[in-house]
Design an enzyme around this catalytic site. Sequence first.
Site, PDB file in Angstrom:
ATOM      1  N   PHE A   8       0.861  -1.193   0.000  1.00 61.49           N
ATOM      2  CA  PHE A   8       0.000   0.000   0.000  1.00 61.49           C
ATOM      3  C   PHE A   8       0.892   1.236   0.000  1.00 61.49           C
ATOM      4  CE2 PHE A   8      -2.520   3.495   1.608  1.00 61.49           C
ATOM      5  CZ  PHE A   8      -3.657   3.373   0.830  1.00 61.49           C
ATOM      6  N   LYS A  10       2.908   9.904   8.466  1.00 65.32           N
ATOM      7  CA  LYS A  10       2.210   9.404   9.664  1.00 65.32           C
ATOM      8  C   LYS A  10       2.789   9.910  10.992  1.00 65.32           C
ATOM      9  CE  LYS A  10      -0.139   5.395   7.723  1.00 65.32           C
ATOM     10  NZ  LYS A  10      -1.534   5.573   8.028  1.00 65.32           N
ATOM     11  N   ASP A  47       9.352   2.505   1.609  1.00 60.86           N
ATOM     12  CA  ASP A  47       8.190   3.236   2.118  1.00 60.86           C
ATOM     13  C   ASP A  47       8.095   2.951   3.619  1.00 60.86           C
ATOM     14  OD1 ASP A  47       5.717   4.084   2.946  1.00 60.86           O
ATOM     15  OD2 ASP A  47       4.659   3.457   1.138  1.00 60.86           O
TER      16      ASP A  47
HETATM   17  C1  PLP Z   1       3.027   2.252   3.885  1.00 57.89           C
HETATM   18  C2  PLP Z   1       2.122   3.399   3.542  1.00 57.89           C
HETATM   19  N1  PLP Z   1       2.468   4.223   2.543  1.00 57.89           N
HETATM   20  C3  PLP Z   1       1.702   5.262   2.195  1.00 57.89           C
HETATM   21  C4  PLP Z   1       0.515   5.519   2.849  1.00 57.89           C
HETATM   22  C5  PLP Z   1      -0.334   6.691   2.417  1.00 57.89           C
HETATM   23  O1  PLP Z   1      -0.203   7.718   3.344  1.00 57.89           O
HETATM   24  P1  PLP Z   1      -1.218   8.973   3.329  1.00 57.89           P
HETATM   25  O2  PLP Z   1      -2.563   8.451   3.675  1.00 57.89           O
HETATM   26  O3  PLP Z   1      -0.643   9.911   4.355  1.00 57.89           O
HETATM   27  O4  PLP Z   1      -1.171   9.546   1.957  1.00 57.89           O
HETATM   28  C6  PLP Z   1       0.115   4.682   3.899  1.00 57.89           C
HETATM   29  C7  PLP Z   1      -1.166   4.921   4.598  1.00 57.89           C
HETATM   30  O5  PLP Z   1      -1.723   4.050   5.234  1.00 57.89           O
HETATM   31  C8  PLP Z   1       0.940   3.595   4.258  1.00 57.89           C
HETATM   32  O6  PLP Z   1       0.607   2.754   5.239  1.00 57.89           O
END
Ligand code: PLP
Length: 402
Positions: free
Chosen positions: A131, A248, A218
């Site tokens: 994700f 986050k 990520d």
């Molecule tokens: C691993 C990861 N990358 C990216 C995101 C996307 O982040 P945002 O909702 O701040 O755009 C998330 C959100 O859950 C995530 O868990």
Amino acid sequence: MTQSYTAVMPTYGRLDVAFTEGNGVWLTDTEGKQYLDAISGIAVCNLGHVHPAVTKAISEQAGKLIHTSNIYQIPLQNQLAEQLTELSDMEQAFFCNSGAEANEAAIKIARKYGHSKGIDKPVIIVMDGSFHGRTMATLTATGNPKVHAGFEPLVSGFVRVPYNDLDALRMAIGHWPEAVAVMLEPVQGEGGVKIPDADYLAAVRNLCTQRKLLMMLDEVQTGIGRTGKWFAFQHCEGVVPDVMMLAKGLGNGVPIGACLVSGPAVGVLQAGNHGSTFGGNPLCCSAALAVLDTIKKDKLLDHVTTLSSQMSDAFKLALSNQPGVKSIRAMGFMFGIELMMPCAELVQKALEKGILINVTADKVVRLLPPLVINTDEANQIVNLVSELVLDFLASQAVESVA
Ligand SMILES: Cc1ncc(COP(=O)(O)O)c(C=O)c1O
């Protein structure tokens, strides 16, 4: 009970509860009922709700200066970049407002890096079950067909391999001479708290180095202490990514994301190539600096490591021999209890019992408690969640007999 507001687009399936106050791991709803927050706003409020250091930092900063623009010097942004690069052993940071934006920056870096090597149609290798966000490029990078559905045509230039499968990655690299980067999570959070084999990240690092591909991690969910290290890659000796994405927990609820670079990724983006109006403004940088300072001062990484193994032992004792429980996984304060059957209804049942949890990948109870919980709160989480899972499994057994 809360009203449902039709003026808000229904992009979320919301639970029927609204909170008015928070304090540490506790939230209070509009009726005065208290809840133990075992999910931290999905890995955001790592220091718990309304942490005094963050509140002080943003209140003071709001009284001085909230925003100027990235066309001027921003000393707090420089300080934050220095601290993040020092903690991660990386070199430079770009600031934005969310995880998806941090990943967009990474994707642009990968493409521009490819063009600088004469590759006209660069390809980024991404993972099944991943994700990365909801913008067009990050939803394309995301390895979940439900996230793609209805938004085709997807962005070109991505190929997907199974996670935690080095042979598949090697084959893809061999098959795609236009490959410029490998983008992955060190632990797949939304994908079900999937923890790869201990040597996987180091092997990905080696492959990327040998084949001159950018390793792009990520760490939006895993970063900022969540796994008991500043960044999850620090569990793997010798691994430093070329690009790392954060968001986050970085601002404890104040929106800030970051994309860090090192080695071959440094200097790829130049003036005019990328930007963000709000990115790294004084207000959100003051929050992030307070977060980093608190994690250091309160030795939260050690705290998470110790309490994580106690909680994971307790979960295993309560649940691992139960038929219906497939596996119990933990890395720091990322816990996944995988059941043999879909269990989304547990979220509502937990809410009724006064605890906030999450179910992801249909069958995985995911817990992401604040890093600051004490032993008593940790025990309450273990007891309440174990009880919920046991009751749920018993009700499933009765249903299957009937
Ligand atoms: C691993 C990861 N990358 C990216 C995101 C996307 O982040 P945002 O909702 O701040 O755009 C998330 C959100 O859950 C995530 O868990």
